[in-house]
Design an enzyme around this catalytic site. Structure first.
Site, PDB file in Angstrom:
ATOM      1  N   VAL A  68      -1.340  -7.516  10.362  1.00  0.00           N
ATOM      2  CA  VAL A  68      -2.397  -6.537  10.471  1.00  0.00           C
ATOM      3  C   VAL A  68      -2.254  -4.812   8.938  1.00  0.00           C
ATOM      4  O   VAL A  68      -3.214  -4.078   8.890  1.00  0.00           O
ATOM      5  CB  VAL A  68      -2.652  -5.623  11.418  1.00  0.00           C
ATOM      6  CG1 VAL A  68      -3.604  -6.533  12.703  1.00  0.00           C
ATOM      7  CG2 VAL A  68      -2.041  -5.033  11.724  1.00  0.00           C
ATOM      8  N   TYR A  69      -1.222  -5.692   8.530  1.00  0.00           N
ATOM      9  CA  TYR A  69      -0.882  -4.547   7.241  1.00  0.00           C
ATOM     10  C   TYR A  69      -2.036  -4.450   6.393  1.00  0.00           C
ATOM     11  O   TYR A  69      -1.785  -5.812   5.649  1.00  0.00           O
ATOM     12  CB  TYR A  69       0.843  -4.654   6.878  1.00  0.00           C
ATOM     13  CG  TYR A  69       1.252  -3.704   8.008  1.00  0.00           C
ATOM     14  CD1 TYR A  69       1.095  -3.267   9.636  1.00  0.00           C
ATOM     15  CD2 TYR A  69       2.846  -3.684   8.102  1.00  0.00           C
ATOM     16  CE1 TYR A  69       2.031  -2.610  10.393  1.00  0.00           C
ATOM     17  CE2 TYR A  69       3.604  -2.994   8.741  1.00  0.00           C
ATOM     18  CZ  TYR A  69       3.424  -2.751  10.324  1.00  0.00           C
ATOM     19  OH  TYR A  69       4.402  -2.081  10.425  1.00  0.00           O
ATOM     20  N   SER A  70      -2.769  -3.956   5.694  1.00  0.00           N
ATOM     21  CA  SER A  70      -3.589  -3.918   4.346  1.00  0.00           C
ATOM     22  C   SER A  70      -4.126  -5.677   4.591  1.00  0.00           C
ATOM     23  O   SER A  70      -4.776  -6.184   3.611  1.00  0.00           O
ATOM     24  CB  SER A  70      -2.965  -3.760   3.041  1.00  0.00           C
ATOM     25  OG  SER A  70      -2.754  -2.709   3.191  1.00  0.00           O
TER      26      SER A  70
END
Length: 341
Positions: free
Chosen positions: A61-63
């Site tokens: 889900v990071y970026s």
């Protein structure tokens, strides 16, 4: 660089690892963290490896996956020199199965992460949160399959409560499936909830802490001052609503003592805060975030020295809070001085 065993496993990890939440800059939260591109990421990784920091943490889900992709590009040609940890469980799409820890979602998330990272295995694969709708047996049997397939080497969790983690360990023991050896948890001088239940559990069960946000969501950087507005460059402008809560009264009570200790040691406030964490039980590695080389080099200065026992005691006292039940009751009990009820 000091290396410690990750929980009860045989894997040794550096006491400082690097978090890739600043890679990409996609979305409201992550754009506030940073927008590191491949070239800048490669430079930060060079600095880390030169210092012995060989573990890099990410998440799908990071970026929106960009952080994993950038990490994969930046480590090309040197995969064998480092450890990769990443996470899955949180929502990554609009579909009904684009969230959670079901077999469907975990297998697809692992395959997608491998592709973005440009590797055929992940050293530490962690569940980003507890999925109460999927049976624990399904979750752990899926992780077992991924380990047996060689796609994952160690498994961990993140943001679990004590009973979430203990139930998972019990089921793993019952069927001989891989146990969680790491718990990526929030822990800082202004957020010590981890100590109440999760630290004793980690000591008892051999689960190492992978600490996220050691600077209290950017509040222990040394930039905040009592009675003054946030600095213009503070990431809290765009991310405070997503982070762990803390009252100003508690924050500045702790900061007063951290500043005193920083002056005594000749270190910075972040270095003092990180060094305090490295002296706590169960802590295997502290995940550092950095938007640029200066931040990274400053944080690397948190090792190679230690706070004195007296300084640790002062920091402990300043950051102590009243424990919720039943922890205040348990802490006050011993055989010589039993509680009144």
């Amino acid at each position: 660089m000091e290396y410690r065993r990750l929980g009860a496993s045989g894997l040794k990890v550096p006491v400082l690892s690097f978090g890739t939440g600043t890679f990409g800059g996609v979305g409201k939260l992550f754009s506030a963290w940073g927008d590191t591109d491949v070239a800048a990421a490669r430079r930060l990784i060079d600095i880390c490896l030169d210092a012995g920091v060989n573990m890099f943490d990410s998440a799908d889900v990071y970026s929106a996956g960009a952080a994993e992709s950038i990490l994969g590009e930046a480590i090309k040609g040197r995969r064998d020199r480092l450890l990769i940890s990443t996470k899955a469980t949180f929502r990554v799409g609009d579909g009904p199965n684009d969230v959670g820890s079901s077999r469907f979602h975990l297998v697809r998330s692992c395959e997608a992460a491998l592709k973005r990272l440009g590797t055929d295995y992940i050293d530490l694969f962690q569940l980003h949160g507890f999925d109460a709708l999927t049976p624990v047996d399904e979750v752990l049997s899926t992780l077992d399959d991924l380990v047996r397939a060689g796609k994952i080497r160690y498994v961990g969790c993140s943001n679990f409560s004590g009973w979430h983690l203990m139930k998972s360990l019990a089921v793993a023991d019952r069927y001989g499936w891989p146990r969680y050896v790491a718990h990526q948890a929030y822990y800082s001088l202004i957020g010590r909830d981890y100590e109440q239940e999760l630290m004793p559990l980690g000591l008892d069960q051999g689960v190492g802490a992978v600490v996220w946000s050691p600077l209290g969501w950017g509040r222990l950087t040394g930039k905040l001052q009592r009675g003054k507005p946030l600095p213009k460059d503070s990431r809290l402008h765009g991310s405070a609503e997503f982070g762990p809560p803390v009252s100003d009264e508690h924050l500045f009570r702790v900061l007063d003592v951290v500043e005193e200790v920083a002056r005594e040691t000749g270190k910075t406030i972040p270095q003092v805060a990180i060094n305090w964490l490295l002296q706590r039980p169960t802590v295997a590695t502290v995940v550092l975030g950095a938007r640029n080389e200066d931040q990274l080099r400053q944080n690397l200065g948190a090792i190679g020295w230690n706070l004195s026992p007296q300084q640790v005691a002062r920091l402990d006292a300043a950051s102590e809070v009243t424990l919720p039940y039943p922890y205040w009751h348990q802490r006050g009990f011993d055989e010589r001085n039993p509680p009144p009820v």
